[in-house]
Design an enzyme around this catalytic site. Structure first.
Site, PDB file in Angstrom:
ATOM      1  N   HIS A 219       0.810  -1.238   0.000  1.00  0.00           N
ATOM      2  CA  HIS A 219       0.000   0.000   0.000  1.00  0.00           C
ATOM      3  C   HIS A 219       0.835   1.277   0.000  1.00  0.00           C
ATOM      4  O   HIS A 219       0.292   2.370  -0.137  1.00  0.00           O
ATOM      5  CB  HIS A 219      -0.940   0.044   1.217  1.00  0.00           C
ATOM      6  CG  HIS A 219      -0.240   0.400   2.492  1.00  0.00           C
ATOM      7  ND1 HIS A 219       0.395  -0.522   3.278  1.00  0.00           N
ATOM      8  CD2 HIS A 219      -0.066   1.600   3.119  1.00  0.00           C
ATOM      9  CE1 HIS A 219       0.922   0.072   4.327  1.00  0.00           C
ATOM     10  NE2 HIS A 219       0.666   1.359   4.259  1.00  0.00           N
TER      11      HIS A 219
HETATM   12  C1  UD1 Z   1      -2.107   6.067   5.235  1.00  0.00           C
HETATM   13  C2  UD1 Z   1      -0.825   6.622   5.856  1.00  0.00           C
HETATM   14  C3  UD1 Z   1       0.250   5.562   5.834  1.00  0.00           C
HETATM   15  C4  UD1 Z   1      -0.228   4.288   6.478  1.00  0.00           C
HETATM   16  C5  UD1 Z   1      -1.538   3.849   5.869  1.00  0.00           C
HETATM   17  C6  UD1 Z   1      -2.077   2.681   6.660  1.00  0.00           C
HETATM   18  C7  UD1 Z   1      -0.502   9.031   5.521  1.00  0.00           C
HETATM   19  C8  UD1 Z   1       0.260  10.065   4.776  1.00  0.00           C
HETATM   20  N1  UD1 Z   1      -0.331   7.766   5.108  1.00  0.00           N
HETATM   21  O1  UD1 Z   1      -1.807   5.777   3.893  1.00  0.00           O
HETATM   22  O2  UD1 Z   1       1.377   6.031   6.552  1.00  0.00           O
HETATM   23  O3  UD1 Z   1       0.742   3.298   6.314  1.00  0.00           O
HETATM   24  O4  UD1 Z   1      -2.496   4.902   5.932  1.00  0.00           O
HETATM   25  O5  UD1 Z   1      -3.027   1.960   5.982  1.00  0.00           O
HETATM   26  O6  UD1 Z   1      -1.204   9.342   6.445  1.00  0.00           O
HETATM   27  N2  UD1 Z   1      -9.018   4.740   0.645  1.00  0.00           N
HETATM   28  C9  UD1 Z   1     -10.231   4.116   0.510  1.00  0.00           C
HETATM   29  N3  UD1 Z   1     -10.927   3.824   1.648  1.00  0.00           N
HETATM   30  C10 UD1 Z   1     -10.468   4.108   2.898  1.00  0.00           C
HETATM   31  C11 UD1 Z   1      -9.235   4.762   3.010  1.00  0.00           C
HETATM   32  C12 UD1 Z   1      -8.516   5.068   1.876  1.00  0.00           C
HETATM   33  O7  UD1 Z   1     -10.677   3.833  -0.575  1.00  0.00           O
HETATM   34  O8  UD1 Z   1     -11.153   3.785   3.887  1.00  0.00           O
HETATM   35  C13 UD1 Z   1      -8.250   5.045  -0.598  1.00  0.00           C
HETATM   36  C14 UD1 Z   1      -8.574   6.420  -1.180  1.00  0.00           C
HETATM   37  O9  UD1 Z   1      -8.527   6.295  -2.566  1.00  0.00           O
HETATM   38  C15 UD1 Z   1      -7.405   7.259  -0.701  1.00  0.00           C
HETATM   39  C16 UD1 Z   1      -6.266   6.247  -0.688  1.00  0.00           C
HETATM   40  O10 UD1 Z   1      -6.860   5.026  -0.295  1.00  0.00           O
HETATM   41  O11 UD1 Z   1      -7.148   8.341  -1.536  1.00  0.00           O
HETATM   42  C17 UD1 Z   1      -5.154   6.619   0.253  1.00  0.00           C
HETATM   43  O12 UD1 Z   1      -5.649   6.822   1.584  1.00  0.00           O
HETATM   44  P1  UD1 Z   1      -4.852   7.772   2.605  1.00  0.00           P
HETATM   45  O13 UD1 Z   1      -5.456   7.671   3.946  1.00  0.00           O
HETATM   46  O14 UD1 Z   1      -4.659   9.117   2.035  1.00  0.00           O
HETATM   47  O15 UD1 Z   1      -3.402   7.140   2.647  1.00  0.00           O
HETATM   48  P2  UD1 Z   1      -2.966   5.630   2.825  1.00  0.00           P
HETATM   49  O16 UD1 Z   1      -2.302   5.199   1.573  1.00  0.00           O
HETATM   50  O17 UD1 Z   1      -4.092   4.840   3.351  1.00  0.00           O
HETATM   51  N1  UDP Z   2      -3.935  -5.278   8.666  1.00  0.00           N
HETATM   52  C1  UDP Z   2      -5.226  -5.769   8.764  1.00  0.00           C
HETATM   53  N2  UDP Z   2      -5.842  -6.217   7.625  1.00  0.00           N
HETATM   54  C2  UDP Z   2      -5.234  -6.201   6.410  1.00  0.00           C
HETATM   55  C3  UDP Z   2      -3.917  -5.695   6.314  1.00  0.00           C
HETATM   56  C4  UDP Z   2      -3.297  -5.221   7.471  1.00  0.00           C
HETATM   57  O1  UDP Z   2      -5.804  -5.815   9.855  1.00  0.00           O
HETATM   58  O2  UDP Z   2      -5.858  -6.616   5.416  1.00  0.00           O
HETATM   59  C5  UDP Z   2      -3.265  -4.804   9.891  1.00  0.00           C
HETATM   60  C6  UDP Z   2      -1.896  -5.369  10.115  1.00  0.00           C
HETATM   61  O3  UDP Z   2      -1.958  -6.622  10.724  1.00  0.00           O
HETATM   62  C7  UDP Z   2      -1.243  -4.333  11.002  1.00  0.00           C
HETATM   63  C8  UDP Z   2      -1.867  -3.055  10.494  1.00  0.00           C
HETATM   64  O4  UDP Z   2      -3.037  -3.418   9.775  1.00  0.00           O
HETATM   65  O5  UDP Z   2      -1.581  -4.525  12.353  1.00  0.00           O
HETATM   66  C9  UDP Z   2      -0.890  -2.388   9.581  1.00  0.00           C
HETATM   67  O6  UDP Z   2      -1.532  -1.390   8.872  1.00  0.00           O
HETATM   68  P1  UDP Z   2      -1.061  -0.914   7.437  1.00  0.00           P
HETATM   69  O7  UDP Z   2      -0.307  -1.978   6.765  1.00  0.00           O
HETATM   70  O8  UDP Z   2      -2.278  -0.389   6.773  1.00  0.00           O
HETATM   71  O9  UDP Z   2      -0.151   0.345   7.761  1.00  0.00           O
HETATM   72  P2  UDP Z   2       1.343   0.584   8.290  1.00  0.00           P
HETATM   73  O10 UDP Z   2       1.599  -0.311   9.447  1.00  0.00           O
HETATM   74  O11 UDP Z   2       2.267   0.351   7.151  1.00  0.00           O
HETATM   75  O12 UDP Z   2       1.333   2.016   8.650  1.00  0.00           O
END
Ligand code: UD1
Ligand code: UDP
Length: 384
Positions: A219
Site C-alpha cells: 500500500h
Molecule cells: C495512510 C498513511 C500511511 C499508512 C496507511 C495505513 C498518511 C500520509 N499515510 O496511507 O502512513 O501506512 O495509511 O493503511 O497518512 N481509501 C479508501 N478507503 C479508505 C481509506 C482510503 O478507498 O477507507 C483510498 C482512497 O482512494 C485514498 C487512498 O486510499 O485516496 C489513500 O488513503 P490515505 O489515507 O490518504 O493514505 P494511505 O495510503 O491509506
Molecule cells: N492489517 C489488517 N488487515 C489487512 C492488512 C493489514 O488488519 O488486510 C493490519 C496489520 O496486521 C497491522 C496493520 O493493519 O496490524 C498495519 O496497517 P497498514 O499496513 O495499513 O499500515 P502501516 O503499518 O504500514 O502504517
C-alpha cells in the site's frame, strides 16, 4: 481524573489504540478517562469499523469524517476539527500514534494551544524524507512532551536529535521525556493471537493450508503510484506463484486496488486475473490477518505493522521498500530488504524457501507497553 484525547484515523492507529484502551479499562479506570477522536482518514468498513467491533475499542466520541484528499487538504481539515474539540474538551494530554496525517494534524493542533502531546511509536526513522510518514513523525516528535519508543533504535534516534534520557519533571515540549516502552502492536498480537485461532475462518474461506502460502500486502505510496515499481512487485508475485507451488494471498489496501487498473498494463492485469494461485482479496480484519500471519510460509510487505508482526509470529519477511524503520528484524536476519526489485524479491524468496535456521530474539518489549505508558502518564500528571 486525567483526561486523555486519543486521535485515530488510519487502520494501524485504530489497532494500536486498542492496547492503550484495554490497559486503561483493565487497570487505570479510576485514574484515566479516555476520549477518542476519529479523523475519518480511513472510512471503509473493512479499514475502520471492523477494528472497533473486533478489538473492543470504545466507539469514538468524535468523528471528523474528513475522508480522502491531498495531503494539504486532508491534514488541514483534521487540524481545524481537532483544534475545535481540544478547545471544548480541554484534555490533560493528547495521545497520537505513529506517523500518518492524522498524527501530524493532532500534533499541530495540540502544540499551538499548549496541550501536551504523548507520541506513541516515537523515534522511528527511515532517513528518507521523500516519505510523507518521515516528515509526519519528525514533526510530531519535536512537538511532543512524552515520547514512547518501541525500540532501542528509536530511543537512540531521539537522542541523536537532541532529546535527553532521564529528563526531570515537570515535562513540557521544551523539556520532553523519552521512554523505551516496547511495542503496543506486540501487546495486541499476543493478546489476540489465541482468539484469532478460535474465531477466524479466513484460511478455510480461501482454501489456504498452513505453511503453504505466501502472504503479501502492498500500500505504500511510492509502490502504488509508480507503475514501474508496482509492475515489478506483481511480476515477482506471479513468478513466485508459478515456481513455488505455493498460493499467494494478497489482502489489498483500497489505495492499491484502485490504482492497479491505471498503473499496470493490460497484459499484466490479465495475467493477474487468470492466475488461480494469486488470490487477491479485500482488506481483512485483525483476527484474520493474525491468523494468516501465523500460518504463512513467508510474508512479503511494504507495511510497517505487517513487517513487525512477521517477526512476532516468527515468519521470514521480504520487505518491499528501499529501507525500513524496523532495522532489528533485518539485523537479526529474519527479514530482507528487497525494495520493488523483481530479482531481489525472487532471490530473497529463494533464500527463505530453503528454510534457513532463523532466530527471533525479543526486540519489542514484554507485551505490556500499554500499561507502562499509562503509568508514565499518571506520574507525569502528578509531576513525579
Ligand atoms: C495512510 C498513511 C500511511 C499508512 C496507511 C495505513 C498518511 C500520509 N499515510 O496511507 O502512513 O501506512 O495509511 O493503511 O497518512 N481509501 C479508501 N478507503 C479508505 C481509506 C482510503 O478507498 O477507507 C483510498 C482512497 O482512494 C485514498 C487512498 O486510499 O485516496 C489513500 O488513503 P490515505 O489515507 O490518504 O493514505 P494511505 O495510503 O491509506
Ligand atoms: N492489517 C489488517 N488487515 C489487512 C492488512 C493489514 O488488519 O488486510 C493490519 C496489520 O496486521 C497491522 C496493520 O493493519 O496490524 C498495519 O496497517 P497498514 O499496513 O495499513 O499500515 P502501516 O503499518 O504500514 O502504517
Amino acid at each position: 481524573m486525567i483526561k486523555l484525547l486519543t486521535i485515530v484515523g488510519a487502520r494501524p492507529q485504530i489497532i494500536k489504540a486498542a492496547a492503550l484502551s484495554r490497559a486503561i479499562k483493565n487497570s487505570f479506570q479510576t485514574r484515566i478517562r479516555e476520549f477518542i477522536l476519529h479523523t475519518g482518514q480511513h472510512y471503509d468498513q473493512n479499514m475502520s469499523q471492523v477494528f472497533f467491533d473486533e478489538l473492543g475499542i470504545p466507539e469514538p466520541d468524535f468523528n471528523l469524517n474528513v475522508g480522502s484528499a491531498s495531503h494539504g487538504v486532508q491534514t488541514a481539515r483534521m487540524i481545524e476539527g481537532i483544534e475545535e474539540r481540544l478547545l471544548d474538551l480541554k484534555p490533560d494530554f493528547l495521545v497520537v500514534y505513529g506517523d500518518t496525517n492524522s498524527t501530524l494534524a493532532g500534533a499541530v493542533a495540540a502544540s499551538k494551544i499548549h496541550i501536551p502531546i504523548v507520541h506513541i511509536e516515537a523515534g522511528l526513522r527511515s532517513f528518507n524524507k521523500t516519505m510523507p510518514e518521515e516528515i509526519n513523525r519528525i514533526m510530531c516528535d519535536h512537538a511532543s512532551t512524552m515520547l514512547f519508543s518501541p525500540t532501542l533504535t528509536g530511543l537512540k534516534n531521539l537522542q541523536n536529535e537532541g532529546f535527553r534520557l532521564n529528563s526531570e519533571p515537570p515535562f513540557t515540549s521544551d523539556n520532553p521525556a523519552i521512554f523505551h516502552c516496547g511495542d503496543v502492536m506486540y501487546d495486541n498480537s499476543l493478546f489476540f493471537a489465541q482468539l484469532a485461532d478460535l474465531k477466524s475462518s479466513i484460511m478455510e474461506q480461501n482454501q489456504l493450508k498452513p505453511g503453504q502460502f505466501v502472504l503479501g500486502t502492498i500500500h505504500r505510496d511510492n509502490n502504488t503510484d509508480d507503475p514501474k515499481r508496482l509492475t515489478a512487485i506483481f511480476e515477482a508475485l506471479i513468478r513466485i506463484s508459478e515456481i513455488s507451488g505455493l498460493e499467494v494471498f494478497l489482502p489489498l489496501h483500497p489505495r492499491t486496488s484502485k490504482i492497479m487498473e491505471r498503473n499496470l498494463n493490460s497484459n499484466l492485469l490479465q495475467k493477474i486475473r487468470s492466475n488461480a494461485h494469486l488470490k487477491i482479496s479485500q482488506p481483512v480484519s485483525f483476527l484474520d490477518i493474525i491468523k494468516l500471519e501465523k500460518n504463512a510460509m513467508i510474508i512479503m510487505t511494504d507495511s510497517g505493522g505487517v513487517q513487525k508482526e512477521s517477526y512476532f509470529f516468527r515468519k521470514p519477511c521480504i520487505i518491499l521498500r528501499p529501507e525500513t524503520e524496523w532495522v532489528e528484524i533485518v539485523k537479526n536476519g529474519t527479514a530482507i530488504i528487497a525494495d520493488a526489485d523483481k530479482d531481489r524479491i525472487l532471490n530473497a524468496f529463494a533464500y527463505f524457501e530453503e528454510r534457513p535456521d532463523l532466530d527471533f530474539p525479543p526486540e519489542f518489549g514484554d507485551g505490556e507497553a500499554g500499561e507502562f505508558i499509562c503509568e508514565q502518564i499518571i506520574r507525569a500528571f502528578n509531576g513525579v
